[in-house]
Design a protein around this motif. Structure first.
Motif, PDB file in Angstrom:
ATOM      1  N   ALA A  14      -6.348  -5.431   4.510  1.00  0.00           N
ATOM      2  CA  ALA A  14      -6.184  -4.393   5.525  1.00  0.00           C
ATOM      3  C   ALA A  14      -6.107  -5.032   6.898  1.00  0.00           C
ATOM      4  O   ALA A  14      -6.645  -6.127   7.132  1.00  0.00           O
ATOM      5  CB  ALA A  14      -7.352  -3.406   5.475  1.00  0.00           C
ATOM      6  N   GLY A  54      -2.160   2.626  -1.548  1.00  0.00           N
ATOM      7  CA  GLY A  54      -3.127   2.518  -0.460  1.00  0.00           C
ATOM      8  C   GLY A  54      -3.963   3.766  -0.306  1.00  0.00           C
ATOM      9  O   GLY A  54      -5.168   3.688  -0.029  1.00  0.00           O
ATOM     10  N   ILE A 103      -5.030  -0.223   5.174  1.00  0.00           N
ATOM     11  CA  ILE A 103      -4.776  -1.002   3.968  1.00  0.00           C
ATOM     12  C   ILE A 103      -3.282  -1.294   3.864  1.00  0.00           C
ATOM     13  O   ILE A 103      -2.447  -0.388   3.986  1.00  0.00           O
ATOM     14  CB  ILE A 103      -5.285  -0.253   2.724  1.00  0.00           C
ATOM     15  CG1 ILE A 103      -6.814  -0.129   2.783  1.00  0.00           C
ATOM     16  CG2 ILE A 103      -4.862  -0.973   1.443  1.00  0.00           C
ATOM     17  CD1 ILE A 103      -7.404   0.760   1.697  1.00  0.00           C
ATOM     18  N   ALA A 130       0.801  -1.226   0.000  1.00  0.00           N
ATOM     19  CA  ALA A 130       0.000   0.000   0.000  1.00  0.00           C
ATOM     20  C   ALA A 130       0.830   1.270   0.000  1.00  0.00           C
ATOM     21  O   ALA A 130       0.350   2.331  -0.417  1.00  0.00           O
ATOM     22  CB  ALA A 130      -0.931   0.002   1.221  1.00  0.00           C
TER      23      ALA A 130
END
Length: 524
Positions: free
Chosen positions: A230, A203, A265, A172
């Motif tokens: 996540a 992300g 995330i 991310a």
């Protein structure tokens, strides 16, 4: 020595213009706008900034990846909206986080999250810090024992590439340049270029439902996501990797646009493609913006799906050097990795001609190149505008074609009236950033004389008038800038209340203490 980002504005410290360059910019803008201060104001240096005392200290095990250093705390205190930059420029960091964590693995991220939650802290996920809607600053931090910002940029690798399915698993924190560099080693590209591309990561794009390179068809990061992973306070949330599914409410779609409220995330599988080898671009001038809008609607409904289809009003064309200010201009482009694009370009230009457009095939240094360069430099220019007393900010929406003429007139009228009232004059400009068969995404820019020390109040009045007009006209409060804290009042009016209740219940289930990015999207 590594380059260091500016603690208050866009880009790196070594990119800050000199006083002489600022004076030159002021003269240039004053000539074109009729206003700009001739005596540029310098930013407050970090050495003169007084940050709030940190209330938390990381445990010894996390000290190697946690920082309470002034630059780190200041850098992570704001996003990069006009208001954020004004505050940082003047040395105001009233809500700086107490600690900034830089996890290098998901295990380290989990350890930071567990510590912050056990300490009663609020947790702010942080990608590139490019939010323009108050997405990373917690104003009511006194509700918590402290604020821990988790900077994800060390999670920046392309982990896996599926050349058969044309997909890649990417961490991310990988910024646009970083992920493109790694994908290029495989002859692939994500081909997603938001204006914040240089500093914003994957992300952040997913968390804010960012809009990217393509003006039609694949306009949002949503269209490129296969699955998302996540970490939440109660465990990992990961959707199955699929090209599509009809199995109930999609788990990855709940994370897309969640703005850090449901989890942090950590990675995603995204659809990639081969780099384009065929390109064609053109600029098309129209007698007025309405005629250009009619042509764009026809293009959007034609099934040609141009890569670039951005209608720019005459004032923006003049200021960016893409035109002389006499006519609005359409920036039109096609690209492909597989086939020649001359035929769709020819058909698109014929469509434009049917609506009164006069076109010119473009070279890189032509009108299209001028506008593209101005587009990419716009965030840097805004820092300069603060120094020379020019209010410079944007807002955007999307609406259906049948509503667009009325909404556009109402929004321009409301924003222009507010600009005259609080600034004494200025410009309100518009372009289309993305185009759909059923409607456009208009993007408005405001340039006006700023009252030094009163910029935040000036912009708040203009933003309020424009946002009220957007909602009253049936538009969305944001097409791709996200909700954050600044759009909350209008987002609350836009969404159905049963959905708001369901969203609050979902957050309570995965974040029982309400620690993740409080105040964004919903209240706990």
């Amino acid at each position: 020595m590594a380059r260091r980002l500016k603690h208050w504005g866009w880009g790196y410290e070594d990119e800050q213009p000199s006083y002489a360059e600022l004076r030159g910019a002021a003269a240039w803008l004053s000539d074109r706008l009729g206003f700009a201060a001739n005596d540029p104001e310098p930013p407050v240096p970090l050495s003169r900034v007084s940050l709030p005392r940190a209330r938390l200290r990381a445990p010894a095990a996390l000290e190697p990846i946690c920082s309470a250093e002034d630059h780190d705390r200041a850098l992570h205190a704001h996003g990069r909206s006009y208001g954020d930059i004004v505050q940082g420029f003047r040395g105001r960091f009233d809500h700086a986080p107490d600690a900034v964590a830089h996890p290098r693995s998901e295990d380290e991220l989990r350890a930071v999250l567990d510590w912050a939650l056990s300490a009663g802290a609020a947790v702010i996920p942080f990608g590139g810090g490019t939010s323009v809607v108050g997405g990373v600053e917690l104003a009511d931090a006194e509700r918590y024992a402290g604020v821990v910002t988790i900077d994800l940029k060390a999670l920046d690798r392309v982990l896996d590439v599926d050349r058969i399915s044309l997909a890649a698993r990417i961490q991310a924190g990988a910024t646009g340049p970083r992920l493109e560099q790694q994908l290029a080693e495989h002859g692939l590209t994500l081909r997603f270029f938001p204006q914040s591309f240089q500093f914003s990561p994957l992300g952040g794009w997913i968390a804010t439902r960012a809009g990217g390179h393509f003006a039609t068809l694949h306009t949002h990061i949503d269209d490129l996501v296969q699955s998302v992973r996540a970490l939440t306070p109660i465990g990992a949330w990961e959707s199955r990797r699929l090209p599509g599914s009809g199995a109930g409410v999609s788990p990855d779609r709940m994370l897309i646009g969640s703005e850090g409220t449901l989890g942090v995330i950590t990675e995603a599988w995204v659809r990639v493609r081969r780099a384009p080898t065929y390109r064609a671009s053109a600029s098309v001038r129209f007698p007025d913006f309405a005629a250009g809008a009619q042509a764009v609607r026809a293009l959007g409904q034609s099934g040609l799906y141009p890569t670039n289809c951005r209608l720019i009003d005459r004032e923006e064309a003049r200021l960016t050097g893409a035109g002389d200010g006499a006519q609005p201009m359409l920036v039109l482009g096609f690209e492909s990795a597989d086939h020649d694009v001359e035929q769709p370009m020819t058909l698109a230009l014929e469509c434009c001609s049917d609506h009164g457009g006069a076109y010119e095939r473009s070279a890189a240094d032509g009108a299209v190149g001028s506008w593209r360069e101005a587009f990419l430099r716009a965030p840097y220019v805004r820092d300069t505008c603060v120094a020379i007393g020019v209010l410079s900010e944007t807002f955007e929406t999307a609406t259906t074609w049948d509503r667009f003429p009325t909404l556009h007139a109402s929004v321009c009228s409301a924003a222009s009236a507010a600009t005259r009232e609080v600034c004494g004059g200025g410009l309100v400009m518009c372009r289309f950033t993305h185009v759909y068969p059923d409607g456009p995404a208009p993007y408005y820019t405001v340039l006006a004389p700023a009252r030094r020390g009163g910029e935040l109040e000036q912009w708040a009045e203009i933003k309020r008038a424009a946002s009220d007009a957007v909602i009253a006209g049936g538009g969305t409060i944001t097409h791709h800038h996200a909700v954050g804290r600044e759009h909350r009042p209008w987002y609350d009016r836009q969404r159905p209340e049963p959905f708001a209740a369901a969203l609050r219940a979902a957050k309570a289930a995965v974040d029982p203490t309400g620690a993740l990015n409080p105040g964004v999207l919903i209240d706990c």
